[in-house]
Design an enzyme around this catalytic site. Structure first.
Site, mmCIF file in Angstrom:
data_model
loop_
_atom_site.group_PDB
_atom_site.id
_atom_site.type_symbol
_atom_site.label_atom_id
_atom_site.label_comp_id
_atom_site.label_asym_id
_atom_site.label_seq_id
_atom_site.Cartn_x
_atom_site.Cartn_y
_atom_site.Cartn_z
ATOM 1 N N GLY A 10 0.807 -1.212 0.000
ATOM 2 C CA GLY A 10 0.000 0.000 0.000
ATOM 3 C C GLY A 10 0.843 1.267 0.000
ATOM 4 O O GLY A 10 2.077 1.220 -0.066
ATOM 5 N N VAL A 12 1.147 3.764 2.459
ATOM 6 C CA VAL A 12 1.942 3.920 3.682
ATOM 7 C C VAL A 12 2.875 2.724 3.863
ATOM 8 O O VAL A 12 4.060 2.880 4.199
ATOM 9 C CB VAL A 12 1.012 4.084 4.912
ATOM 10 C CG1 VAL A 12 1.810 4.051 6.212
ATOM 11 C CG2 VAL A 12 0.223 5.389 4.810
ATOM 12 N N LEU A 43 -6.482 -10.664 4.303
ATOM 13 C CA LEU A 43 -6.771 -10.532 5.741
ATOM 14 C C LEU A 43 -7.975 -11.345 6.168
ATOM 15 O O LEU A 43 -8.120 -11.686 7.344
ATOM 16 C CB LEU A 43 -7.029 -9.067 6.084
ATOM 17 C CG LEU A 43 -5.847 -8.094 6.050
ATOM 18 C CD1 LEU A 43 -6.356 -6.664 6.211
ATOM 19 C CD2 LEU A 43 -4.845 -8.425 7.146
ATOM 20 N N ASP A 108 -6.195 9.726 12.744
ATOM 21 C CA ASP A 108 -6.820 10.868 13.430
ATOM 22 C C ASP A 108 -8.334 10.882 13.227
ATOM 23 O O ASP A 108 -9.043 11.651 13.878
ATOM 24 C CB ASP A 108 -6.183 12.186 12.978
ATOM 25 C CG ASP A 108 -6.144 12.367 11.468
ATOM 26 O OD1 ASP A 108 -6.647 11.489 10.733
ATOM 27 O OD2 ASP A 108 -5.600 13.395 11.021
ATOM 28 N N TYR A 130 -15.306 4.561 8.742
ATOM 29 C CA TYR A 130 -13.867 4.283 8.776
ATOM 30 C C TYR A 130 -13.306 4.586 10.180
ATOM 31 O O TYR A 130 -12.610 3.755 10.779
ATOM 32 C CB TYR A 130 -13.159 5.123 7.717
ATOM 33 C CG TYR A 130 -11.651 5.116 7.810
ATOM 34 C CD1 TYR A 130 -10.907 4.025 7.371
ATOM 35 C CD2 TYR A 130 -10.957 6.210 8.334
ATOM 36 C CE1 TYR A 130 -9.516 4.020 7.448
ATOM 37 C CE2 TYR A 130 -9.577 6.211 8.415
ATOM 38 C CZ TYR A 130 -8.859 5.124 7.970
ATOM 39 O OH TYR A 130 -7.488 5.126 8.063
HETATM 40 N N1 LIG Z 1 -2.928 7.236 3.912
HETATM 41 C C1 LIG Z 1 -3.160 7.999 4.960
HETATM 42 O O1 LIG Z 1 -3.161 9.243 4.843
HETATM 43 C C2 LIG Z 1 -3.410 7.371 6.310
HETATM 44 C C3 LIG Z 1 -3.669 8.231 7.409
HETATM 45 C C4 LIG Z 1 -3.898 7.655 8.663
HETATM 46 C C5 LIG Z 1 -3.828 6.281 8.834
HETATM 47 N N2 LIG Z 1 -3.572 5.479 7.769
HETATM 48 C C6 LIG Z 1 -3.525 4.027 7.993
HETATM 49 O O2 LIG Z 1 -2.385 3.482 7.353
HETATM 50 C C7 LIG Z 1 -2.680 2.166 6.890
HETATM 51 C C8 LIG Z 1 -2.351 2.072 5.400
HETATM 52 O O3 LIG Z 1 -3.095 3.047 4.679
HETATM 53 P P1 LIG Z 1 -2.758 3.377 3.153
HETATM 54 O O4 LIG Z 1 -3.117 4.788 2.913
HETATM 55 O O5 LIG Z 1 -1.403 2.898 2.832
HETATM 56 O O6 LIG Z 1 -3.850 2.492 2.395
HETATM 57 P P2 LIG Z 1 -3.691 1.699 1.006
HETATM 58 O O7 LIG Z 1 -2.718 2.355 0.100
HETATM 59 O O8 LIG Z 1 -5.088 1.499 0.536
HETATM 60 O O9 LIG Z 1 -3.078 0.320 1.456
HETATM 61 C C9 LIG Z 1 -3.876 -0.628 2.087
HETATM 62 C C10 LIG Z 1 -3.089 -1.901 2.233
HETATM 63 O O10 LIG Z 1 -3.983 -2.896 2.752
HETATM 64 C C11 LIG Z 1 -3.947 -4.009 1.891
HETATM 65 N N3 LIG Z 1 -5.231 -4.687 1.856
HETATM 66 C C12 LIG Z 1 -6.417 -4.221 1.421
HETATM 67 N N4 LIG Z 1 -7.342 -5.183 1.464
HETATM 68 C C13 LIG Z 1 -6.711 -6.296 1.933
HETATM 69 C C14 LIG Z 1 -7.115 -7.612 2.179
HETATM 70 N N5 LIG Z 1 -8.366 -8.041 1.957
HETATM 71 N N6 LIG Z 1 -6.203 -8.487 2.657
HETATM 72 C C15 LIG Z 1 -4.930 -8.098 2.873
HETATM 73 N N7 LIG Z 1 -4.473 -6.859 2.665
HETATM 74 C C16 LIG Z 1 -5.369 -5.976 2.182
HETATM 75 C C17 LIG Z 1 -3.605 -3.455 0.523
HETATM 76 O O11 LIG Z 1 -3.097 -4.500 -0.304
HETATM 77 P P3 LIG Z 1 -3.205 -4.411 -1.909
HETATM 78 O O12 LIG Z 1 -2.937 -2.978 -2.274
HETATM 79 O O13 LIG Z 1 -2.144 -5.354 -2.385
HETATM 80 O O14 LIG Z 1 -4.587 -4.847 -2.265
HETATM 81 C C18 LIG Z 1 -2.546 -2.433 0.895
HETATM 82 O O15 LIG Z 1 -1.313 -3.067 1.098
HETATM 83 C C19 LIG Z 1 -4.156 1.928 7.196
HETATM 84 O O16 LIG Z 1 -4.246 1.216 8.413
HETATM 85 C C20 LIG Z 1 -4.720 3.311 7.394
HETATM 86 O O17 LIG Z 1 -5.818 3.310 8.272
HETATM 87 C C21 LIG Z 1 -3.366 5.989 6.508
#
Ligand SMILES: NC(=O)c1ccc[n+]([C@@H]2O[C@H](COP(=O)([O-])OP(=O)(O)OC[C@H]3O[C@@H](n4cnc5c(N)ncnc54)[C@H](OP(=O)(O)O)[C@@H]3O)[C@@H](O)[C@H]2O)c1
Length: 276
Positions: A10, A12, A43, A108, A130
């Site tokens: 993903g 992050v 997952l 947040d 969310y």
């Molecule tokens: N981005 C932000 O600004 C932000 C801010 C605060 C907190 N966060 C937290 O940081 C974490 C990552 O966020 P992100 O922005 O990087 O999101 P992202 O780009 O959508 O990445 C999500 C990750 O979860 C994986 N995933 C989704 N569905 C899945 C499943 N069924 N089984 C296994 N893995 C699965 C995705 O794998 P694939 O891509 O290979 O499907 C990807 O590796 C999350 O917990 C989010 O709440 C993010």
């Protein structure tokens, strides 16, 4: 240290993979976005998740996977729970008998945005699905007393495989909210900060150093990178009528002194990185 990084494919997770694999032995997972060198994991496959997390001999499990797009979570609360809450239960069961500690990336969005800033002691009151799933997952993790919840704000920067933030700048125009205030976090600062925090347990906040509107952030990114993209000022309700977002989210910590870089510092680094 041997680390399992859930969600390494993903946005992050990719940034964390880059930082952590330089110093540690890291096993990273992907789901839909196949990345060479990462291992597949859904997952929702509880046996596979438990087998990998509990049987892999890990010291640390960094959990950065789940359903993140807010509209997708709002439109399907059952799926949001299945991806953001239930896997945490499975994970905690799996590591109970091993020495592995879980570091969970929370958000947040567990807050409602009515205060000028939020510290770890402030009460949570999420306003969307969310945020509620992140709060529910936090409760599971915090019940144990040994694991760590790291709340982070909106993240910006480059990521190796899911470069979703900069992808917004590839279009001729990008809309950005003038009525959402945040303290955004520069992605490359997260890995080193996590390494400085993962000895702790409970909740910690790691926020960005500067408070801006989303519109100001995107405008300054566009200028720093010299991109032709036009950043269009909008109000959040005009582009997200079906999913409420808190108007002001600023994370600050009373448990440590770490803070992400200010925007000028981060954008100078980003511009140099993009120029190569
Ligand atoms: N981005 C932000 O600004 C932000 C801010 C605060 C907190 N966060 C937290 O940081 C974490 C990552 O966020 P992100 O922005 O990087 O999101 P992202 O780009 O959508 O990445 C999500 C990750 O979860 C994986 N995933 C989704 N569905 C899945 C499943 N069924 N089984 C296994 N893995 C699965 C995705 O794998 P694939 O891509 O290979 O499907 C990807 O590796 C999350 O917990 C989010 O709440 C993010």
């Amino acid at each position: 240290m041997r680390i399992l990084l859930l969600g390494a494919s993903g946005f992050v997770g990719g940034g964390l993979w880059t930082a952590l694999s330089a110093r540690h032995e890291v096993v990273g997972t992907f789901a839909a976005r196949r990345v060479p060198g990462l291992v597949p994991l859904d997952l929702r496959d509880e046996r596979a998740l438990a087998g990998l997390a509990g049987g892999g001999g890990f010291d640390l499990v960094v959990h950065a996977a789940g359903l993140v797009p807010l509209e997708a979570a709002e439109g399907d609360p059952g799926r949001a729970h299945a991806l953001n809450v239930r896997p945490v239960e499975v994970l905690l069961d799996a590591v109970r008998t091993s020495a592995a500690k879980v570091v969970f990336l929370s958000s947040d969005y567990v807050f409602d945005g009515t205060r000028s800033q939020y510290t770890e002691d402030d009460p949570r009151s999420p306003v969307n699905v969310y945020g509620r799933t992140k709060a529910a997952a936090e409760d599971l993790l915090l019940a144990d007393g040994t694991h760590l919840v790291v709340r982070i704000p909106m993240v910006f920067g480059r990521s190796p495989w899911a470069d979703t933030f900069l992808a917004r700048m590839a279009a001729p125009t990008t809309a950005a909210q003038t009525d959402l205030v945040c303290a955004p976090l520069y992605l490359p600062s997260l890995g080193p900060a996590l390494a400085g925090l993962w000895d702790r347990a409970g909740v910690v906040h790691y926020g960005g150093g500067e408070v801006v509107t989303r519109f100001e952030l995107m405008t300054r990114v566009q200028r720093a990178l010299g991109l032709p993209t036009r950043v269009v000022p909008v109000r959040d309700a005009d582009i997200h009528p079906d999913c409420p977002r808190p108007p002001r989210l600023v994370l600050r910590s009373i448990r440590h002194a770490l803070l992400g870089p200010d925007l000028d510092t981060a954008l100078a680094h980003l511009a140099a990185d993009v120029r190569g």
